[in-house]
Design a protein around this motif. Structure first.
Motif, PDB file in Angstrom:
ATOM      1  N   ALA A  49      58.734 -11.919  -7.841  1.00 22.37           N
ATOM      2  CA  ALA A  49      60.138 -11.831  -7.660  1.00 22.37           C
ATOM      3  C   ALA A  49      60.486 -10.669  -7.324  1.00 22.37           C
ATOM      4  N   VAL A  50      60.181  -9.628  -7.627  1.00 15.57           N
ATOM      5  CA  VAL A  50      60.363  -8.186  -7.712  1.00 15.57           C
ATOM      6  C   VAL A  50      60.444  -8.126  -5.992  1.00 15.57           C
ATOM      7  N   GLY A  51      59.511  -8.559  -5.465  1.00 16.29           N
ATOM      8  CA  GLY A  51      59.555  -8.587  -3.768  1.00 16.29           C
ATOM      9  C   GLY A  51      58.615  -7.454  -2.961  1.00 16.29           C
ATOM     10  N   HIS A  52      57.788  -6.600  -3.773  1.00 16.77           N
ATOM     11  CA  HIS A  52      56.992  -5.458  -3.173  1.00 16.77           C
ATOM     12  C   HIS A  52      55.786  -6.058  -3.204  1.00 16.77           C
ATOM     13  N   ILE A  53      55.225  -6.953  -3.755  1.00 16.60           N
ATOM     14  CA  ILE A  53      53.844  -7.660  -3.342  1.00 16.60           C
ATOM     15  C   ILE A  53      54.155  -8.731  -2.452  1.00 16.60           C
ATOM     16  N   ASN A  54      53.237  -8.441  -1.347  1.00 13.24           N
ATOM     17  CA  ASN A  54      53.402  -9.549  -0.340  1.00 13.24           C
ATOM     18  C   ASN A  54      52.179  -8.914   0.805  1.00 13.24           C
ATOM     19  N   GLY A  55      51.991  -9.805   2.006  1.00 16.23           N
ATOM     20  CA  GLY A  55      51.249  -9.590   2.910  1.00 16.23           C
ATOM     21  C   GLY A  55      50.746 -10.693   3.561  1.00 16.23           C
ATOM     22  N   ASP A  56      49.567 -10.424   4.074  1.00 20.40           N
ATOM     23  CA  ASP A  56      48.833 -11.562   4.874  1.00 20.40           C
ATOM     24  C   ASP A  56      47.829 -12.230   4.159  1.00 20.40           C
ATOM     25  N   ILE A  57      46.873 -11.541   3.312  1.00 26.33           N
ATOM     26  CA  ILE A  57      45.733 -11.816   2.640  1.00 26.33           C
ATOM     27  C   ILE A  57      45.788 -11.679   1.117  1.00 26.33           C
ATOM     28  N   LEU A  58      45.667 -12.705   0.478  1.00 23.30           N
ATOM     29  CA  LEU A  58      45.473 -12.812  -0.897  1.00 23.30           C
ATOM     30  C   LEU A  58      44.297 -13.546  -1.259  1.00 23.30           C
ATOM     31  N   ILE A  59      43.344 -12.961  -2.162  1.00 23.36           N
ATOM     32  CA  ILE A  59      42.114 -13.367  -2.567  1.00 23.36           C
ATOM     33  C   ILE A  59      42.199 -13.963  -3.927  1.00 23.36           C
ATOM     34  N   ASP A  60      41.719 -15.299  -4.223  1.00 22.44           N
ATOM     35  CA  ASP A  60      41.929 -15.431  -5.807  1.00 22.44           C
ATOM     36  C   ASP A  60      40.250 -15.760  -6.208  1.00 22.44           C
ATOM     37  N   GLU A  75      54.337 -18.137  -1.604  1.00 23.85           N
ATOM     38  CA  GLU A  75      55.673 -17.697  -1.220  1.00 23.85           C
ATOM     39  C   GLU A  75      55.618 -16.505  -0.278  1.00 23.85           C
ATOM     40  N   PHE A  76      54.489 -15.542  -0.588  1.00 27.78           N
ATOM     41  CA  PHE A  76      54.548 -14.304  -0.322  1.00 27.78           C
ATOM     42  C   PHE A  76      53.353 -13.782   0.291  1.00 27.78           C
ATOM     43  N   PHE A  77      52.518 -14.767   0.544  1.00 28.75           N
ATOM     44  CA  PHE A  77      51.080 -14.654   1.487  1.00 28.75           C
ATOM     45  C   PHE A  77      51.086 -15.597   2.193  1.00 28.75           C
ATOM     46  N   LYS A  78      50.454 -15.244   3.405  1.00 29.89           N
ATOM     47  CA  LYS A  78      50.120 -16.382   4.549  1.00 29.89           C
ATOM     48  C   LYS A  78      48.973 -16.998   4.290  1.00 29.89           C
ATOM     49  N   ASN A  79      48.043 -16.259   3.879  1.00 35.97           N
ATOM     50  CA  ASN A  79      46.709 -16.802   3.900  1.00 35.97           C
ATOM     51  C   ASN A  79      46.149 -16.619   2.411  1.00 35.97           C
ATOM     52  N   VAL A 130      50.880 -24.437  -1.310  1.00 35.57           N
ATOM     53  CA  VAL A 130      49.644 -23.842  -1.734  1.00 35.57           C
ATOM     54  C   VAL A 130      48.661 -24.639  -0.888  1.00 35.57           C
ATOM     55  N   ARG A 131      48.535 -25.802  -0.790  1.00 33.53           N
ATOM     56  CA  ARG A 131      47.488 -26.612   0.078  1.00 33.53           C
ATOM     57  C   ARG A 131      47.592 -25.868   1.603  1.00 33.53           C
ATOM     58  N   SER A 132      48.683 -25.538   2.160  1.00 28.88           N
ATOM     59  CA  SER A 132      48.866 -25.055   3.371  1.00 28.88           C
ATOM     60  C   SER A 132      48.240 -23.621   3.478  1.00 28.88           C
ATOM     61  N   ALA A 133      48.514 -22.708   2.412  1.00 25.87           N
ATOM     62  CA  ALA A 133      48.283 -21.518   2.314  1.00 25.87           C
ATOM     63  C   ALA A 133      46.881 -21.312   2.095  1.00 25.87           C
ATOM     64  N   ILE A 134      46.190 -22.098   1.471  1.00 27.69           N
ATOM     65  CA  ILE A 134      44.571 -21.849   1.329  1.00 27.69           C
ATOM     66  C   ILE A 134      44.027 -22.092   2.405  1.00 27.69           C
ATOM     67  N   PRO A 155      39.888  -7.238   4.193  1.00 27.97           N
ATOM     68  CA  PRO A 155      40.469  -6.443   2.960  1.00 27.97           C
ATOM     69  C   PRO A 155      41.731  -7.431   2.492  1.00 27.97           C
ATOM     70  N   ALA A 156      41.986  -7.312   1.403  1.00 34.05           N
ATOM     71  CA  ALA A 156      43.134  -8.018   1.030  1.00 34.05           C
ATOM     72  C   ALA A 156      44.113  -7.330   0.401  1.00 34.05           C
ATOM     73  N   ASP A 157      45.294  -7.881   0.564  1.00 28.11           N
ATOM     74  CA  ASP A 157      46.557  -7.115   0.163  1.00 28.11           C
ATOM     75  C   ASP A 157      46.744  -7.320  -1.432  1.00 28.11           C
ATOM     76  N   CYS A 158      46.368  -8.392  -1.698  1.00 27.79           N
ATOM     77  CA  CYS A 158      46.337  -8.731  -3.273  1.00 27.79           C
ATOM     78  C   CYS A 158      45.084  -9.449  -3.732  1.00 27.79           C
ATOM     79  N   VAL A 159      44.716  -9.410  -4.789  1.00 27.19           N
ATOM     80  CA  VAL A 159      43.876 -10.341  -5.650  1.00 27.19           C
ATOM     81  C   VAL A 159      44.111 -10.685  -7.005  1.00 27.19           C
TER      82      VAL A 159
END
Length: 260
Positions: A49-60, A75-79, A130-134, A155-159
């Motif tokens: 919610a702070v809003g500074h963690i976002n981008g194209d790719i998140l790896i879980d 809400e914050f990552f496209k993929n 979530v289904r759409s983003a995975i 490379p991921a923006d977030c893991v």
């Protein structure tokens, strides 16, 4: 019951559906709601919610076939690329992603998120987001230099890693080595979010007993600093669950970023 505490999640695997039923279901006798359902949803929501963690790719990289920790992330990552250690967990997750008959029910967790949102309309169809983003569900092998070989991940923006390092590590050296591998998935300056079980020695799935690596808050803080991470937020929740299924003492949430 198998009395051996030495089975490892990524080596021996477990019944992924039974694991979900034990620890994440909506059954009235499920003891872990506050610790493993509400706590991750609330903490990830707060940080995103702070809003500074976002981008194209998140790896879980998380234990089992969990999805509820990805609600806010979607809400914050496209993929979102999900990495799993074994085929049973991959099949369980894909059954839910594809909305196939017999998929595990996660509706009770999306309700928990709605209770925290001022505008509940934003998360009425959180599972669909979530289904759409995975975009990909990929098997990994921790012993390979590139854990997803032959696939090379961008490379991921977030893991995000949820209850993983303590179930794949036998000792401190393992924990550090695996954290280092996970950190290589991040681009410079990327964010790492971790949820872990402190002081765990075992957890049960059906009749199988699995090993947990025991560590405390100070240990994980030192390890992250040693691997070049700056901790932005840390919160520890003392255990409230009453159950012999597992013996963890508390749950820790850490958000950190990798120094450039």
């Amino acid at each position: 019951m198998d009395s051996s505490p030495h089975k490892l999640y990524h080596v021996h695997g477990f019944d992924s559906r039974q694991f979900l039923e034990h620890y994440f279901s909506d059954k009235s006798d499920m003891a872990f709601g506050d610790d493993v359902l509400k706590f991750p949803i609330e903490k990830l929501r707060q940080v995103f919610a702070v809003g500074h963690i976002n981008g194209d790719i998140l790896i879980d990289l998380s234990i089992g076939s969990l999805i509820h920790h990805l609600y806010s992330a979607s809400e914050f990552f496209k993929n979102i690329i999900v990495l799993k250690a074994n085929n049973r967990c991959i099949m369980e997750l894909k059954r839910w992603v594809d909305e196939r008959t017999g998929a595990f029910y996660w509706g009770h967790t999306s309700t928990l998120l709605q209770e925290k949102e001022e505008n509940s309309d934003q998360c009425q169809d959180q599972e669909a987001k979530v289904r759409s983003a995975i975009q990909h569900v990929v098997k990994y092998d921790l012993e390979k230099e590139n854990m997803t070989d032959p696939l090379v991940l961008p490379p991921a923006d977030c893991v995000i890693s949820v209850w993983l390092l303590e179930v794949i590590s036998k000792d401190q050296d393992d924990y550090i080595r695996y954290l280092r591998k996970i950190s290589r998935l991040l681009k410079p300056g990327g964010h790492l979010m971790m949820i872990g079980a402190l002081d765990i020695t075992y957890y049960l799935v059906g009749k199988d007993k699995f090993q947990g690596f025991t560590y405390d808050e100070n240990f994980v803080r030192k390890v992250l600093a040693g691997e070049g991470f700056i901790i932005d937020y840390c919160n520890v929740k003392e255990r409230t669950a009453v159950s012999d299924l597992t013996d963890y003492k508390a749950t820790i949430f850490i958000a950190a970023h990798k120094e450039k």
